[in-house]
Motif scaffolding. Structure first.
Motif, PDB file in Angstrom:
ATOM      1  N   THR A  10       0.852  -1.189   0.000  1.00 27.83           N
ATOM      2  CA  THR A  10       0.000   0.000   0.000  1.00 27.83           C
ATOM      3  C   THR A  10       0.881   1.230   0.000  1.00 27.83           C
ATOM      4  OG1 THR A  10      -1.714   1.246   1.178  1.00 27.83           O
ATOM      5  CG2 THR A  10      -0.149   0.040   2.529  1.00 27.83           C
ATOM      6  N   SER A  32      -4.854   5.608  -3.392  1.00 28.63           N
ATOM      7  CA  SER A  32      -4.294   4.543  -4.220  1.00 28.63           C
ATOM      8  C   SER A  32      -4.784   3.174  -3.758  1.00 28.63           C
ATOM      9  CB  SER A  32      -2.764   4.597  -4.185  1.00 28.63           C
ATOM     10  OG  SER A  32      -2.294   4.345  -2.875  1.00 28.63           O
ATOM     11  N   LYS A  33      -4.630   2.180  -4.649  1.00 28.53           N
ATOM     12  CA  LYS A  33      -5.123   0.844  -4.384  1.00 28.53           C
ATOM     13  C   LYS A  33      -4.294   0.119  -3.326  1.00 28.53           C
ATOM     14  CE  LYS A  33      -6.847  -0.018  -9.078  1.00 28.53           C
ATOM     15  NZ  LYS A  33      -6.703  -0.898 -10.266  1.00 28.53           N
ATOM     16  N   ALA A  35      -2.728  -3.602  -2.540  1.00 29.27           N
ATOM     17  CA  ALA A  35      -2.302  -4.712  -3.381  1.00 29.27           C
ATOM     18  C   ALA A  35      -3.355  -5.816  -3.382  1.00 29.27           C
ATOM     19  CB  ALA A  35      -0.967  -5.262  -2.883  1.00 29.27           C
ATOM     20  N   ASP A  36      -3.645  -6.361  -4.572  1.00 30.91           N
ATOM     21  CA  ASP A  36      -4.630  -7.429  -4.716  1.00 30.91           C
ATOM     22  C   ASP A  36      -4.076  -8.732  -4.140  1.00 30.91           C
ATOM     23  OD1 ASP A  36      -5.495  -9.882  -6.711  1.00 30.91           O
ATOM     24  OD2 ASP A  36      -7.149  -8.512  -6.267  1.00 30.91           O
ATOM     25  N   SER A 237       4.805  -2.588  -7.049  1.00 29.99           N
ATOM     26  CA  SER A 237       3.874  -1.562  -6.583  1.00 29.99           C
ATOM     27  C   SER A 237       2.552  -2.192  -6.157  1.00 29.99           C
ATOM     28  CB  SER A 237       3.629  -0.549  -7.699  1.00 29.99           C
ATOM     29  OG  SER A 237       2.877  -1.143  -8.751  1.00 29.99           O
ATOM     30  N   ASP A 239      -0.298  -1.662  -7.326  1.00 34.87           N
ATOM     31  CA  ASP A 239      -1.137  -1.966  -8.480  1.00 34.87           C
ATOM     32  C   ASP A 239      -0.493  -2.985  -9.420  1.00 34.87           C
ATOM     33  OD1 ASP A 239       0.825  -0.242  -9.315  1.00 34.87           O
ATOM     34  OD2 ASP A 239      -0.493   1.054 -10.484  1.00 34.87           O
ATOM     35  N   ASP A 240       0.377  -3.826  -8.867  1.00 32.37           N
ATOM     36  CA  ASP A 240       0.923  -4.995  -9.560  1.00 32.37           C
ATOM     37  C   ASP A 240       1.789  -4.600 -10.749  1.00 32.37           C
ATOM     38  OD1 ASP A 240       1.141  -7.859  -9.631  1.00 32.37           O
ATOM     39  OD2 ASP A 240      -0.180  -7.888 -11.376  1.00 32.37           O
ATOM     40  N   ARG A 241       2.735  -3.722 -10.509  1.00 27.43           N
ATOM     41  CA  ARG A 241       3.684  -3.343 -11.545  1.00 27.43           C
ATOM     42  C   ARG A 241       5.110  -3.507 -11.036  1.00 27.43           C
ATOM     43  NH1 ARG A 241       1.450  -0.165 -15.754  1.00 27.43           N
ATOM     44  NH2 ARG A 241      -0.792   0.166 -15.480  1.00 27.43           N
TER      45      ARG A 241
END
Length: 326
Positions: A10, A32-33, A35-36, A237, A239-241
């Protein structure tokens, strides 16, 4: 082969630290999101395949992620060493859930009450003390992480005397690093005080000599780079980057989408960043601890030997002295 993953679960935080871009005053990051969970678990398996040995679940404030215990549990199952650094505000609520799952649990404390709370932007000094005592009561062996600035270096003795030493804990002396608009460089006088303190309390503190030597040398030099951020560390990150070459000087973000292993092993952009690590214009003078520390771990680094004594003492404390005494 990468040694470390800095996994940003996060970017949100519940503090307003003066030397950090994360925090409650940054509305963009606060929105911001998280993490999934499914993507985190898939990435953990790929990290193990890549040979990563250490994973730092970071942020923001990592305890804000509700699935952090699940991530820690899976990382431990895969044989990864885990690390979490927290401001302590949420630890009493999350302590049982992460109990026994964090190999290196760090609580940030940057001075006495007034100093620390002013830096953090919220009253959390006493929360850190309560969290330390709670962690110890649960069988954890946390560390006290002191981020040193030119203004706070004189508080090292106070925190050692009143907080870390009476509890038998390691005091990590963490030199402030500057990036973006987060602050200036440490003065030679501050470095001298840190070194003197570290020598006086060498058995109970951790001060990486490589960090001090690098700062005295003016940081990373692009014509003879020490930084190995792109090859030693995987940065992910929320957001999965895949962030390249590092979080603090990110120039590129590659979507992972279940292909982390392939990206790190075979993607040409990743390979290019490895070839360029430490050589960009923005790399001149850099001294970001979380990327320099794994860079020093390579025997070919000129800072390997200055860093070695502190690493050996810390390893002895965490793996032998604290566990035997527990």
């Amino acid at each position: 082969m990468p040694l470390l993953c800095n996994y940003y679960v996060t970017y949100r935080c519940n503090a307003r630290c003066s030397f950090c871009e994360f925090g409650a005053d940054n509305p963009e990051l606060q929105r911001s999101k998280l993490a999934d969970p499914e993507r985190v678990l898939a990435n953990l398996r790929d990290l193990r395949r890549l040979g990563v040995r250490f994973i730092d679940f970071t942020g923001g404030e990592p305890l804000l992620h509700p699935q952090l215990p699940e991530f820690l549990r899976e990382a431990r199952r895969l044989g990864l060493w885990t690390s979490v650094t927290t401001n302590g505000l949420l630890y009493p609520k999350r302590a049982e859930a992460i109990r026994g799952l964090v190999d290196l649990l760090h609580f940030s404390l940057d001075g006495g009450r007034s100093t620390h709370d002013a830096i953090r932007g919220v009253p959390c000094h006493d929360s850190v003390l309560r969290s330390l005592d709670l962690a110890i009561s649960l069988g954890e062996r946390p560390d006290v992480l002191f981020t040193v600035t030119n203004e706070t270096v004189d508080d090292l003795e106070l925190v050692h005397r009143d907080v870390s030493a009476p509890r038998g804990l390691v005091l990590i002396v963490n030199p402030l690093f500057a990036y973006g608009s987060t602050g200036g460089a440490l003065t030679p006088a501050t470095l001298d005080r840190m070194v003197a303190f570290g020598r006086q309390h060498s058995a109970t503190t951790y001060l990486n000599g490589g960090h001090v030597a690098l700062r005295r040398d003016g940081g990373n030099q692009t014509d003879a780079p020490v930084c190995k951020a792109a090859s030693s560390t995987v940065v992910i990150s929320p957001d999965d980057r895949l962030v390249l070459p590092c979080y603090h000087q990110q120039q590129e973000q590659l979507p992972i989408a279940g292909r982390l292993f392939e990206l790190v092993k075979r993607d040409e952009r990743v390979a290019w960043h490895r070839r360029m690590e430490g050589r960009h214009d923005f790399c001149q003078g850099c001294a970001v601890n979380c990327y320099m520390e794994p860079s020093f771990a390579l025997p070919t680094s000129r800072y390997f030997l200055p860093a070695l004594p502190s690493k050996l003492r810390y390893g002895w404390t965490k793996l032998v002295r604290q566990r035997v005494g527990a």
